[in-house]
Design a protein around this motif. Structure first.
Motif, PDB file in Angstrom:
ATOM      1  N   GLU A 189       5.615 -13.205   3.311  1.00  0.00           N
ATOM      2  CA  GLU A 189       4.354 -12.514   3.054  1.00  0.00           C
ATOM      3  C   GLU A 189       4.402 -12.090   1.594  1.00  0.00           C
ATOM      4  O   GLU A 189       5.333 -11.394   1.175  1.00  0.00           O
TER       5      GLU A 189
ATOM      6  N   HIS B 233       1.974 -10.633  -1.795  1.00  0.00           N
ATOM      7  CA  HIS B 233       0.683 -10.062  -2.192  1.00  0.00           C
ATOM      8  C   HIS B 233       0.811  -9.509  -3.597  1.00  0.00           C
ATOM      9  O   HIS B 233       1.874  -9.012  -3.978  1.00  0.00           O
TER      10      HIS B 233
ATOM     11  N   PRO C 259       0.983  -5.060  -2.663  1.00  0.00           N
ATOM     12  CA  PRO C 259       1.211  -4.805  -1.245  1.00  0.00           C
ATOM     13  C   PRO C 259       0.611  -3.512  -0.696  1.00  0.00           C
ATOM     14  O   PRO C 259       0.062  -3.540   0.414  1.00  0.00           O
TER      15      PRO C 259
ATOM     16  N   ALA D 259      -2.863  -4.293   0.384  1.00  0.00           N
ATOM     17  CA  ALA D 259      -3.078  -5.426   1.284  1.00  0.00           C
ATOM     18  C   ALA D 259      -3.760  -4.949   2.563  1.00  0.00           C
ATOM     19  O   ALA D 259      -3.471  -3.865   3.069  1.00  0.00           O
TER      20      ALA D 259
ATOM     21  N   GLY E 232       1.069  -5.269   4.386  1.00  0.00           N
ATOM     22  CA  GLY E 232       1.469  -4.834   3.055  1.00  0.00           C
ATOM     23  C   GLY E 232       2.890  -4.315   2.998  1.00  0.00           C
ATOM     24  O   GLY E 232       3.623  -4.568   2.051  1.00  0.00           O
TER      25      GLY E 232
ATOM     26  N   SER F 107       5.276  -7.136   2.690  1.00  0.00           N
ATOM     27  CA  SER F 107       4.978  -8.115   1.646  1.00  0.00           C
ATOM     28  C   SER F 107       5.860  -7.945   0.414  1.00  0.00           C
ATOM     29  O   SER F 107       6.214  -6.835   0.023  1.00  0.00           O
TER      30      SER F 107
ATOM     31  N   ARG G 155       6.069  -8.346  -3.600  1.00  0.00           N
ATOM     32  CA  ARG G 155       5.129  -8.360  -4.728  1.00  0.00           C
ATOM     33  C   ARG G 155       5.115  -9.752  -5.346  1.00  0.00           C
ATOM     34  O   ARG G 155       6.158 -10.368  -5.543  1.00  0.00           O
TER      35      ARG G 155
END
Length: 55
Positions: A16, A18, A21, A24, A28, A31, A33
């Motif tokens: 995951e 993002h 995060p 998100a 998040g 996740s 970065r």
């Protein structure tokens, strides 16, 4: 966990990722970065190359 998985020979890793995060809409807290992805992928590639050299 990704490093350990690659070290034992896993062929693929799902992550995951993002750009921010905390913002998100889902997952998040799990996740990575986005700006940390290139370094992690380089590490995973290095581990994979090393492990395959011992087989």
């Amino acid at each position: 966990m990704a490093r350990a998985a690659v070290a034992v020979g896993v062929a693929g890793v799902f992550m995951e990722v993002h750009e921010d995060p905390p913002r998100a809409l889902s997952d998040g807290s799990n996740s990575l970065r986005l700006d940390r992805l290139p370094d992690l992928l380089a590490e995973l590639k290095a581990v994979d190359t090393l492990v395959k050299g011992f087989r």
